[in-house]
Design an enzyme around this catalytic site. Structure first.
Site, PDB file in Angstrom:
ATOM      1  CE  LYS A 175      40.167  53.904  38.321  1.00 15.77           C
ATOM      2  NZ  LYS A 175      40.522  52.479  38.304  1.00 15.77           N
ATOM      3  CG  HIS A 294      35.004  44.494  39.322  1.00 13.57           C
ATOM      4  ND1 HIS A 294      36.040  43.705  38.836  1.00 13.57           N
ATOM      5  CD2 HIS A 294      35.236  45.740  38.853  1.00 13.57           C
ATOM      6  CE1 HIS A 294      36.852  44.458  38.111  1.00 13.57           C
ATOM      7  NE2 HIS A 294      36.390  45.693  38.100  1.00 13.57           N
TER       8      HIS A 294
END
EC number: 4.1.1.39
Length: 475
Positions: A175, A294
């Site tokens: 992140k 994902h």
């Protein structure tokens, strides 16, 4: 009247519209071991009988159309048609039913999840006779399972490649997910891996944007992996997202990852598509790459409890198409996941044989025979205080992935990774000693934090963080 016209009339073809249930509702049908079985949650329009609604689903997802056609006489409808063989009302719901449909195996192309879904869910969900429709589960027969490669490697081969046994694997999503330069991104990867994580991860929407082109990211992440491995003596990896706008570009990225010698790549299997995913899975097996999956976009498909496709079906489809990891929800974090239902599809991902268990949402017994299993990935809003519950719920064969729960540590990425690794090792040790993590988990974390200042700092930061909302899903 010409002779040709007379011949057509003598065939006995009768044009017109007739009820689907006359042909496609067959309550006396005995299912075959080779049939693909589907459980649909059907909400008919007012005035439409459940038998007609179930038969319409069977018809429109197999051989039927809205009117009788003369070409029906050129084939054996009885051999190829789908059949609604059972209907049961849903307890506590008005005018809602579970319709069970059997499809002959000959309707499907071997080894093609794309064709399977195009047939079963491709058209029928827009049918006007239904207010809503949800595919709850599929039974994939052994004969069809054996036409798929499945995961590139599977759980045991992955553990052998990584030399990691007896505990869940630890990961972290880098992140902020967008905006970092490739070099700063690689630095974040290195800090997390040297702190004790097994993996770091590209976020699902990190592909090849102007601020960070894919090739630069791959190079800097590979450098981070090799440096962290040299320092720790452990095998490390970063999920390099190969998802791209074309299959050709996706394969170019996977090939470059292989040339760099990294252990794992990543794909967004729903947005990328099953054809692309299966292609990549085959390449990964042939070239020794692990494949992380994902599920970006899944909630668009699976979140509404009356319409769409349940994630357990998408999970089965992924195991067939191919992937070594897939995100599965956490039960305890920020993303939705009811415990029994989540563990139901976690077992469908990992185990060889899963018994029917309606209390966990499993409508059919599923035999995967020799197909490798998939590691479930718990990710989304989790931190060190969740570690005992995650260890107890998911067991060793899982990946526990802390993004903000690593990078949000007040001392930085490496201390955040240390905190997670210490918490995990403490929970595994306590479990192996016979302690009950469900009751003693917080105490286990407190004890470990006494000798780990990194863990103590993490415990203080996230002691008040909870994500408590009612689940949307029901059995």
């Amino acid at each position: 009247m010409s002779p040709q016209t007379e011949t057509k009339a003598n065939v006995g073809f009768k044009a017109g519209v007739k009820d689907y249930k006359l042909t496609y509702y067959t309550p006396d049908y005995e299912t075959k071991d080779t049939d693909i079985l589907a459980a649909f949650r059907v909400s008919p329009q007012p005035g439409v009988p459940p038998e007609e609604a179930g038969a319409a689903v069977a018809a429109e997802s197999s051989t039927g159309t809205w009117t009788t056609v003369w070409t029906d006489g050129l084939t054996s409808l009885d051999r190829y048609k789908g059949r609604c063989y059972d209907i049961e009302p849903v307890a506590g719901e008005e005018n809602q039913y579970i319709a069970y449909v059997a499809y002959p195996l000959d309707l499907f192309e071997e080894g093609s999840v794309t064709n399977m879904f195009t047939s079963i869910v491709g058209n029928v969900f827009g049918f006007k006779a239904l207010r809503a429709l949800r595919l709850e589960d599929l039974r994939i027969p052994v004969a069809y399972v054996k036409t798929f490669q499945g995961p590139p490697h599977g759980i045991q081969v992955e553990r052998d490649k990584l030399n990691k046994y007896g505990r869940p694997l630890l990961g972290c999503t880098i992140k902020p997910k967008l905006g970092l330069s490739a070099k700063n991104y690689g630095r974040a990867v290195y800090e997390c891996l040297r702190g004790g994580l097994d993996f770091t991860k590209d976020d699902e929407n990190v592909n090849s944007q102007p601020f960070m082109r894919w090739r630069d990211r791959f190079v800097f992440c590979a450098e981070a992996i090799y440096k962290a491995q040299a320092e720790t003596g452990e095998i490390k990896g970063h999920y390099l997202n190969a998802t791209a706008g074309t299959c050709e570009e996706m394969m170019k990225r996977a090939e470059f990852a292989r040339e760099l010698g990294v252990p794992i790549v990543m794909h967004d299997y729903l947005t990328g598509g099953f054809t692309a995913n299966t292609t990549l899975a085959h390449y990964c097996r042939d070239n020794g790459l692990l494949l992380h999956i994902h599920r970006a976009m899944h909630a668009v498909i699976d979140r509404q409890k009356n319409h769409g496709i349940h994630f357990r079906v998408l999970a089965k489809a992924l195991r067939m198409s191919g992937g070594d990891h897939i995100h599965s929800g956490t039960v305890v974090g920020k993303l939705e996941g009811e415990r029994d239902i989540t563990l139901g599809f976690v077992d469908l991902l990992r185990d060889d044989f899963i018994e029917k268990d309606r209390s966990r949402g499993i409508y059919f017994t599923q035999d995967w025979v020799s197909m490798p299993g998939v590691l479930p990935v718990a990710s989304g809003g989790i931190h060190v205080w969740h570690m005992p519950a995650l260890t107890e719920i998911f067991g060793d064969d899982s990946v526990l992935q802390f993004g903000g729960g690593t990078l949000g540590h007040p001392w930085g990425n490496a201390p955040g990774a240390v905190a997670n690794r210490v918490a995990l090792e403490a929970c595994v040790k306590a479990r192996n000693e016979g302690r009950d993590l469900a009751r003693e988990g917080n105490e286990v974390i407190r004890e470990a934090s006494k000798w780990s200042p990194e863990l103590a700092a993490a415990c203080e930061v996230w002691k008040e963080i909870k994500f408590e909302f009612p689940a949307m899903d029901t059995v």
